[in-house]
Design a protein around this motif. Structure first.
Motif, mmCIF file in Angstrom:
data_model
loop_
_atom_site.group_PDB
_atom_site.id
_atom_site.type_symbol
_atom_site.label_atom_id
_atom_site.label_comp_id
_atom_site.label_asym_id
_atom_site.label_seq_id
_atom_site.Cartn_x
_atom_site.Cartn_y
_atom_site.Cartn_z
ATOM 1 N N ASP A 87 0.908 1.297 -4.176
ATOM 2 C CA ASP A 87 0.621 2.561 -3.504
ATOM 3 C C ASP A 87 -0.863 2.903 -3.635
ATOM 4 O O ASP A 87 -1.246 4.064 -3.728
ATOM 5 C CB ASP A 87 1.483 3.691 -4.070
ATOM 6 C CG ASP A 87 1.316 3.839 -5.577
ATOM 7 O OD1 ASP A 87 0.578 3.035 -6.173
ATOM 8 O OD2 ASP A 87 1.921 4.765 -6.147
ATOM 9 N N GLY A 88 -1.694 1.859 -3.669
ATOM 10 C CA GLY A 88 -3.122 2.072 -3.839
ATOM 11 C C GLY A 88 -3.738 2.876 -2.707
ATOM 12 O O GLY A 88 -3.352 2.745 -1.543
ATOM 13 N N LEU A 93 -10.788 6.716 -0.806
ATOM 14 C CA LEU A 93 -11.572 7.472 -1.774
ATOM 15 C C LEU A 93 -13.065 7.331 -1.491
ATOM 16 O O LEU A 93 -13.485 6.548 -0.644
ATOM 17 C CB LEU A 93 -11.253 6.987 -3.191
ATOM 18 C CG LEU A 93 -9.788 7.099 -3.627
ATOM 19 C CD1 LEU A 93 -9.620 6.551 -5.041
ATOM 20 C CD2 LEU A 93 -9.304 8.543 -3.546
ATOM 21 N N GLY A 94 -13.854 8.073 -2.214
ATOM 22 C CA GLY A 94 -15.300 8.016 -2.043
ATOM 23 C C GLY A 94 -15.887 6.718 -2.561
ATOM 24 O O GLY A 94 -15.221 5.925 -3.231
ATOM 25 N N GLU A 100 -15.983 1.908 -8.835
ATOM 26 C CA GLU A 100 -15.355 1.875 -10.152
ATOM 27 C C GLU A 100 -14.186 0.896 -10.179
ATOM 28 O O GLU A 100 -13.976 0.185 -11.171
ATOM 29 C CB GLU A 100 -14.871 3.269 -10.547
ATOM 30 C CG GLU A 100 -14.228 3.342 -11.927
ATOM 31 C CD GLU A 100 -15.146 2.844 -13.036
ATOM 32 O OE1 GLU A 100 -14.614 2.320 -14.042
ATOM 33 O OE2 GLU A 100 -16.384 2.962 -12.909
ATOM 34 N N GLU A 101 -13.415 0.835 -9.098
ATOM 35 C CA GLU A 101 -12.309 -0.121 -9.031
ATOM 36 C C GLU A 101 -12.840 -1.551 -9.063
ATOM 37 O O GLU A 101 -12.280 -2.413 -9.748
ATOM 38 C CB GLU A 101 -11.488 0.103 -7.759
ATOM 39 C CG GLU A 101 -10.352 -0.891 -7.552
ATOM 40 C CD GLU A 101 -9.266 -0.817 -8.602
ATOM 41 O OE1 GLU A 101 -8.446 -1.757 -8.674
ATOM 42 O OE2 GLU A 101 -9.226 0.172 -9.371
ATOM 43 N N VAL A 102 -13.919 -1.807 -8.349
ATOM 44 C CA VAL A 102 -14.533 -3.136 -8.374
ATOM 45 C C VAL A 102 -15.032 -3.453 -9.781
ATOM 46 O O VAL A 102 -14.901 -4.576 -10.268
ATOM 47 C CB VAL A 102 -15.692 -3.216 -7.357
ATOM 48 C CG1 VAL A 102 -16.433 -4.545 -7.485
ATOM 49 C CG2 VAL A 102 -15.165 -3.038 -5.936
ATOM 50 N N PHE A 130 -9.837 -3.428 0.814
ATOM 51 C CA PHE A 130 -8.877 -2.561 0.127
ATOM 52 C C PHE A 130 -7.888 -1.956 1.120
ATOM 53 O O PHE A 130 -6.691 -1.850 0.834
ATOM 54 C CB PHE A 130 -9.601 -1.455 -0.641
ATOM 55 C CG PHE A 130 -10.063 -1.875 -2.010
ATOM 56 C CD1 PHE A 130 -9.162 -2.026 -3.047
ATOM 57 C CD2 PHE A 130 -11.404 -2.127 -2.265
ATOM 58 C CE1 PHE A 130 -9.572 -2.422 -4.316
ATOM 59 C CE2 PHE A 130 -11.834 -2.524 -3.525
ATOM 60 C CZ PHE A 130 -10.919 -2.670 -4.554
ATOM 61 N N GLU A 131 -8.371 -1.564 2.288
ATOM 62 C CA GLU A 131 -7.458 -1.003 3.289
ATOM 63 C C GLU A 131 -6.440 -2.043 3.734
ATOM 64 O O GLU A 131 -5.239 -1.745 3.859
ATOM 65 C CB GLU A 131 -8.236 -0.484 4.497
ATOM 66 C CG GLU A 131 -7.331 0.138 5.555
ATOM 67 C CD GLU A 131 -8.078 0.804 6.686
ATOM 68 O OE1 GLU A 131 -7.415 1.241 7.649
ATOM 69 O OE2 GLU A 131 -9.322 0.904 6.612
#
Length: 220
Positions: A87-88, A93-94, A100-102, A130-131
């Motif tokens: 459910d990412g 997000l900005g 930060e995820e990377v 990501f999308e």
């Protein structure tokens, strides 16, 4: 001694294709790869995909099976089973949250993540990736059968923060063929620190898939 030609995939929106718009769906990526491979339709094929590429390779294998040209084998890496939905929402997000995820995945030089000029060039493609992976949903075959019958091998990192061993094991439900799992030391991008070992593992799987001896090489 046999040999195998390696054909690398370059998605739109990065490196020498940076002028093209990045694709935001797995279906779009699969369609592009399928068209690019048409010149090799008469050759035996083994697919390898890491992270998002694992899902792309899996769905491409399904397309090829539907065309009567299923690959000899599939190797997926650094990705939980395609049937395990997440459910990412990183893609909505900005920029700071995406970076930060990377950073958590530890696949990019930290210095580059602090360079705004570099980020302005790579963030659109990263967001598109990501999308694509966060909106992907596995759709079972209409007939209700197992989607693949070829051998399927999973590689995963022992400390991957986004893929547990049980989630990796769940790939076994998606093929009627021989299934195997190999856990390498390391995180999501475990490949970078042990290129020779990963290449040898890929070559060994190709040997099993094809019944021939294949020489591994970590060269470019």
């Amino acid at each position: 001694m046999g040999c195998a030609d390696v054909v690398a995939v370059q998605y739109p929106g990065r490196q020498d294709r940076r002028g093209e718009r990045a694709l935001t769906s797995v279906a779009g990526l699969v369609g592009g790869v399928r068209e690019a491979l048409r010149g090799w339709d008469d050759l035996p094929l083994v697919l390898f995909g890491h992270s998002m590429g694992a899902v792309v390779a899996f769905e491409l294998a399904r397309v090829l099976r539907g065309e009567g040209a299923q690959p000899l084998g599939l190797i997926v890496s650094g990705r939980r089973s395609a049937a395990v939905c997440g459910d990412g929402r990183v893609h909505v997000l900005g920029d700071d949250a995406l970076v930060e995820e990377v950073r958590v995945l530890s696949g990019t030089d930290p210095g580059l993540l602090g360079d705004r000029e570099v980020l302005s060039m790579v963030l659109p493609a990263l967001r598109a990736d990501f999308e694509a992976v966060e909106t992907y949903r596995y759709v079972p075959d209409a007939a209700g059968g197992v989607p693949l019958s070829c051998p399927l091998t999973v590689f995963t990192g022992s400390a991957d923060p986004r893929v547990g061993v049980q989630e990796a094991m769940a790939w076994r439900e998606l093929t009627e063929g021989v299934f195997s799992l190999r856990v390498f030391p390391g995180g999501h991008f475990y490949l970078g620190g042990q290129v020779a070992e990963v290449c040898e593992a890929v070559a060994e799987n190709i040997r099993v898939f094809t019944g021939t001896r294949v020489q591994a090489s970590a060269g470019g």
